[in-house]
Design an enzyme around this catalytic site. Structure first.
Site, short mmCIF file in Angstrom:
data_model
loop_
_atom_site.label_atom_id
_atom_site.label_comp_id
_atom_site.label_asym_id
_atom_site.label_seq_id
_atom_site.Cartn_x
_atom_site.Cartn_y
_atom_site.Cartn_z
N LYS A 161 57.69 41.83 -74.06
CA LYS A 161 58.29 40.49 -74.07
C LYS A 161 59.07 40.34 -75.36
O LYS A 161 58.77 41.01 -76.36
CB LYS A 161 57.20 39.41 -74.01
CG LYS A 161 57.70 38.09 -73.48
CD LYS A 161 57.82 38.13 -71.98
CE LYS A 161 58.24 36.82 -71.40
NZ LYS A 161 58.16 36.84 -69.92
P1 NAD Z 1 63.79 27.58 -67.53
O1 NAD Z 1 64.15 27.48 -68.97
O2 NAD Z 1 64.85 27.88 -66.54
O3 NAD Z 1 63.06 26.24 -67.04
C1 NAD Z 1 62.00 25.65 -67.72
C2 NAD Z 1 61.82 24.25 -67.13
O4 NAD Z 1 60.68 23.66 -67.73
C3 NAD Z 1 62.99 23.31 -67.41
O5 NAD Z 1 63.20 22.47 -66.29
C4 NAD Z 1 62.48 22.47 -68.57
O6 NAD Z 1 63.12 21.20 -68.67
C5 NAD Z 1 61.04 22.36 -68.15
N1 NAD Z 1 60.15 21.94 -69.23
C6 NAD Z 1 60.15 22.31 -70.54
N2 NAD Z 1 59.21 21.64 -71.19
C7 NAD Z 1 58.60 20.85 -70.28
C8 NAD Z 1 57.55 19.93 -70.33
N3 NAD Z 1 56.93 19.70 -71.49
N4 NAD Z 1 57.17 19.27 -69.18
C9 NAD Z 1 57.79 19.52 -68.00
N5 NAD Z 1 58.80 20.39 -67.89
C10 NAD Z 1 59.19 21.04 -69.02
O7 NAD Z 1 62.61 28.66 -67.46
P2 NAD Z 1 62.15 29.52 -66.21
O8 NAD Z 1 62.84 30.83 -66.26
O9 NAD Z 1 62.20 28.69 -64.99
O10 NAD Z 1 60.62 29.81 -66.61
C11 NAD Z 1 59.59 28.84 -66.37
C12 NAD Z 1 58.23 29.51 -66.53
O11 NAD Z 1 58.14 30.59 -65.61
C13 NAD Z 1 57.94 30.12 -67.89
O12 NAD Z 1 56.56 30.02 -68.16
C14 NAD Z 1 58.32 31.58 -67.70
O13 NAD Z 1 57.68 32.43 -68.63
C15 NAD Z 1 57.84 31.79 -66.30
N6 NAD Z 1 58.47 32.92 -65.62
C16 NAD Z 1 59.82 32.99 -65.46
C17 NAD Z 1 60.37 34.07 -64.78
C18 NAD Z 1 61.85 34.15 -64.50
O14 NAD Z 1 62.25 35.08 -63.77
N7 NAD Z 1 62.68 33.25 -64.98
C19 NAD Z 1 59.54 35.08 -64.29
C20 NAD Z 1 58.16 34.98 -64.46
C21 NAD Z 1 57.63 33.88 -65.13
#
Ligand code: NAD
Length: 470
Positions: free
Chosen positions: A161
């Site tokens: 990561k």
């Molecule tokens: P992103 O940045 O696209 O979206 C994050 C979302 O969370 C946004 O809508 C943001 O406004 C919201 N957010 C932030 N703080 C918040 C809060 N306090 N309360 C409510 N909402 C809040 O990120 P993403 O890529 O969608 O990733 C989201 C999660 O999924 C993370 O934990 C990431 O590690 C995990 N993840 C992502 C992927 C991927 O392919 N993008 C893969 C596996 C896991």
């Protein structure tokens, strides 16, 4: 491991009560006490703080959450202490300065990290996060989680990561580009298609991957397989953008019969409406399920008649916030989102958002963890006592890395698959992994999470010992 020289590893000191009674549940409020355990000093790197009002998050770190589950599984597997000590610590941790001249004319120094946890099963693989709260402990935890995740879905990767403690929402596009390029310049020596392959995570996207690939290419020649999650125009894979959300929905469909739920009748709540959340919401809606609550960093809304996920996704793509969405849904206190009555709650924001202080308010029947480490061990215990079925992060959100694997395979062959083929193959892998974890959970009479960790750890131990690394 892999192509690398061996490094000295420090033995983790286990506390006496852990040794005697099994791993204790870390208490929220203790954060920091064991941060960095097994890796030297706790991380003291600079952090910026969020300015948006946000729902409460646990005081426990992602690192403590992942370590807790590792310890539970290691004990159940009877893993010898010396082997556990190797698997608990990272293979390599790189911290770099990322100096960038911003629009104010001044040089700003951010901290960048890349942690490679374990490469026994293949090249290191894991996302890069741009977020003000990124620090070494968080990146370390997420790297370890990637090791178990790639093993649970049985794709040939190790876990890594990376991240930079920058808030991209406060920067101009060209400033984000400078951060991405500067970070790549500092870490390129430990990356590469056969060594370590980054991908998007919170705060990064296909555009950021394009800049990273371009910067890497300046030094090594055109190398599309050096990052995944790239735009389609740059040898990205069809289906990658939706993959994590699609995988969440595919495992939900497998899990629904476990609680006698018809997916097309389900109601759901989403916490976080970014890449993972927005795709999961749209695909759930395609099944016929109804979104009755949703939050992003701006706040939360709820509506029993349903909130249109497609329209909300368009609104957010055009720069809108969840709380400005004009639908007849009511704005609610973000802390009350978890208490909404629904069948399925999907955390898709940050770690530690379901914790000791709010888990007992949850009224769902199932949690499908789109986010990484959204549930603290204490909350997990409370949810299990309430009979809530949890599909853990190591399984539920693995769809992204599975399609990243497909993208890498396509890049190495300079050959592109159609979107239907990608989605079909993703479904096969997610369904198989769900079945393997669920069978083990039934066999051991445990929830899904310990079963998933055990499966992942067993596969890594087998690979590492067959290589002769441990
Ligand atoms: P992103 O940045 O696209 O979206 C994050 C979302 O969370 C946004 O809508 C943001 O406004 C919201 N957010 C932030 N703080 C918040 C809060 N306090 N309360 C409510 N909402 C809040 O990120 P993403 O890529 O969608 O990733 C989201 C999660 O999924 C993370 O934990 C990431 O590690 C995990 N993840 C992502 C992927 C991927 O392919 N993008 C893969 C596996 C896991």
């Amino acid at each position: 491991m892999g192509d690398e020289a061996t490094e000295e590893l420090t033995e983790e000191q286990r506390s006496e009560d852990e040794a005697a009674d099994g791993p204790s549940v870390p208490q929220e409020g203790d954060a920091g006490a064991h941060a960095g355990s097994g890796h030297g000093e706790p991380d003291k790197s600079a952090k910026q703080t969020e300015e948006e009002p946000a729902p409460s998050r646990a005081e426990i770190s992602n690192y403590e959450i992942v370590e807790h589950w590792f310890n539970v599984a290691a004990e159940h597997l009877d893993l010898p202490d010396d082997i556990a000590a190797v698997l608990r610590s990272s293979y390599r941790e790189v911290q770099v300065q990322v100096p960038v001249r911003l629009g104010d004319g001044k040089l700003h120094v951010f901290s960048g990290y890349r942690v490679q946890h374990n490469g026994a099963r293949g090249p290191y693989k894991g996302g890069i996060r741009f977020h003000p709260e990124v620090d070494l402990d968080e990146v370390r935890a997420l790297a370890e989680l990637m090791t178990w995740k790639t093993a649970v879905v049985n794709i040939p990767y190790g876990g890594a990561k990376g991240g930079v403690n920058v808030d991209p929402s406060k920067l101009e596009k060209r400033e984000v580009e400078s951060v991405a390029r500067s970070f790549m310049d500092k870490i390129e020596k430990v990356l590469g298609p056969q060594r370590d392959i980054p991908a998007p995570d919170v705060g990064t996207n296909a555009q950021v991957m394009a800049w990273l690939m371009d910067e890497y290419g300046k030094l090594h020649g055109h190398t599309p397989a050096c990052v995944t999650g790239k735009p389609i125009a740059l040898e990205g894979s069809f289906g990658r953008e939706a993959a994590t959300g699609r995988g969440v929905v595919q495992v939900f469909c497998e899990a629904a019969p476990e609680i006698d739920l018809d997916p097309s009748d389900a109601t759901f709540v989403l916490q976080g409406f970014g890449n993972v959340g927005a795709w999961a919401a749209r695909l759930m809606q395609e099944l016929g399920a109804k979104m009755v609550g949703v939050a992003d960093a701006s706040g939360a809304i709820a509506g029993r008649d349903g909130i249109d996920a497609e329209k909300l996704a368009d609104h957010v793509r055009d720069g809108g916030k969840v709380t400005d969405f004009d639908t007849g849904a009511d704005e609610i206190d973000p802390d009350d989102l978890v208490a909404l009555e629904c069948d399925v709650f999907i955390p898709a924001a940050l770690g530690g958002m379901l914790h000791n202080g709010n888990a007992d308010r949850m009224q769902c029947r199932m949690v499908v963890e789109g986010a990484n480490s959204p549930t603290t061990p204490k909350a997990d215990e409370i949810l299990n006592e309430k009979g809530i079925f949890i599909v853990p992060d190591v399984l539920a959100n693995a769809g992204g890395v599975v399609v990243s694997y497909f993208e890498w395979v396509q890049n190495l062959q300079h050959f592109r698959w159609g979107e239907d083929e990608v989605n079909e193959r993703l479904g096969e892998i997610m369904r198989r992994a769900f079945r393997e974890v669920a069978d083990r959970a039934h066999e051991n009479d445990t929830p899904m999470r310990p079963a998933a960790y055990e499966l992942g750890i067993e596969r890594v131990v087998e690979a590492a010992s067959t290589r002769g690394y441990i």
